[in-house]
Design a protein around this motif. Structure first.
Motif, PDB file in Angstrom:
ATOM      1  N   ASP A  91     -48.523  54.465 -40.379  1.00 23.86           N
ATOM      2  CA  ASP A  91     -46.736  55.326 -40.127  1.00 23.86           C
ATOM      3  C   ASP A  91     -46.353  54.720 -39.291  1.00 23.86           C
ATOM      4  O   ASP A  91     -47.220  55.608 -38.050  1.00 23.86           O
ATOM      5  CB  ASP A  91     -47.103  57.007 -40.901  1.00 23.86           C
ATOM      6  CG  ASP A  91     -46.147  57.131 -41.272  1.00 23.86           C
ATOM      7  OD1 ASP A  91     -45.317  56.337 -41.223  1.00 23.86           O
ATOM      8  OD2 ASP A  91     -45.941  58.679 -41.516  1.00 23.86           O
TER       9      ASP A  91
ATOM     10  N   TRP B 110     -42.120  65.714 -37.229  1.00 21.41           N
ATOM     11  CA  TRP B 110     -42.716  65.111 -38.618  1.00 21.41           C
ATOM     12  C   TRP B 110     -42.664  65.638 -39.271  1.00 21.41           C
ATOM     13  O   TRP B 110     -42.076  65.289 -40.816  1.00 21.41           O
ATOM     14  CB  TRP B 110     -43.843  64.524 -37.504  1.00 21.41           C
ATOM     15  CG  TRP B 110     -44.543  63.500 -38.472  1.00 21.41           C
ATOM     16  CD1 TRP B 110     -44.323  61.883 -39.399  1.00 21.41           C
ATOM     17  CD2 TRP B 110     -45.948  63.581 -39.050  1.00 21.41           C
ATOM     18  NE1 TRP B 110     -45.103  61.729 -39.691  1.00 21.41           N
ATOM     19  CE2 TRP B 110     -46.129  62.107 -40.096  1.00 21.41           C
ATOM     20  CE3 TRP B 110     -46.964  65.054 -39.346  1.00 21.41           C
ATOM     21  CZ2 TRP B 110     -46.966  62.647 -40.896  1.00 21.41           C
ATOM     22  CZ3 TRP B 110     -47.523  64.629 -40.388  1.00 21.41           C
ATOM     23  CH2 TRP B 110     -47.961  63.105 -41.672  1.00 21.41           C
ATOM     24  N   GLU B 111     -43.322  66.621 -39.332  1.00 24.68           N
ATOM     25  CA  GLU B 111     -43.805  67.805 -40.993  1.00 24.68           C
ATOM     26  C   GLU B 111     -42.588  67.241 -41.555  1.00 24.68           C
ATOM     27  O   GLU B 111     -42.090  67.821 -42.375  1.00 24.68           O
ATOM     28  CB  GLU B 111     -44.382  68.056 -40.817  1.00 24.68           C
ATOM     29  CG  GLU B 111     -45.768  68.663 -40.494  1.00 24.68           C
ATOM     30  CD  GLU B 111     -46.977  69.555 -40.027  1.00 24.68           C
ATOM     31  OE1 GLU B 111     -47.888  69.847 -40.127  1.00 24.68           O
ATOM     32  OE2 GLU B 111     -45.789  70.917 -39.702  1.00 24.68           O
TER      33      GLU B 111
ATOM     34  N   LYS C  89     -40.479  64.497 -43.040  1.00 26.44           N
ATOM     35  CA  LYS C  89     -41.158  64.352 -44.046  1.00 26.44           C
ATOM     36  C   LYS C  89     -40.695  65.331 -45.355  1.00 26.44           C
ATOM     37  O   LYS C  89     -40.960  64.732 -46.240  1.00 26.44           O
ATOM     38  CB  LYS C  89     -43.201  64.335 -43.818  1.00 26.44           C
ATOM     39  CG  LYS C  89     -43.349  63.317 -43.016  1.00 26.44           C
ATOM     40  CD  LYS C  89     -43.136  61.877 -43.358  1.00 26.44           C
ATOM     41  CE  LYS C  89     -43.777  60.459 -42.636  1.00 26.44           C
ATOM     42  NZ  LYS C  89     -43.962  59.791 -43.337  1.00 26.44           N
TER      43      LYS C  89
END
Length: 62
Positions: free
Chosen positions: A29, A53-54, A57
């Motif tokens: 990724d 990042w979470e 997403k």
């Protein structure tokens, strides 16, 4: 402000995975958070990078 760092085990635990998970995911990724080498044999992920990042997403990026 001091940074909080996660080990590979701590990072993987957030997703109920084995500690090898973040290393495999890193190769697959391009958006995955990059680890920081603090010293020889000591590589960690910044918690702020993981949370960003979470959020990206999940669609809640700031």
């Amino acid at each position: 402000m001091a940074h909080i760092f996660l080990t590979d085990s701590q990072f993987a635990e957030r997703y109920e995975n084995h500690r090898s998970w973040p290393w495999r995911r890193l190769k697959l990724d391009p958006d995955f958070p990059k680890p920081v080498k603090l010293s020889p044999g000591c590589t960690r992920w910044k918690l702020a990078d993981v949370e960003a990042w979470e959020a990206a997403k999940s669609g809640y990026a700031e």
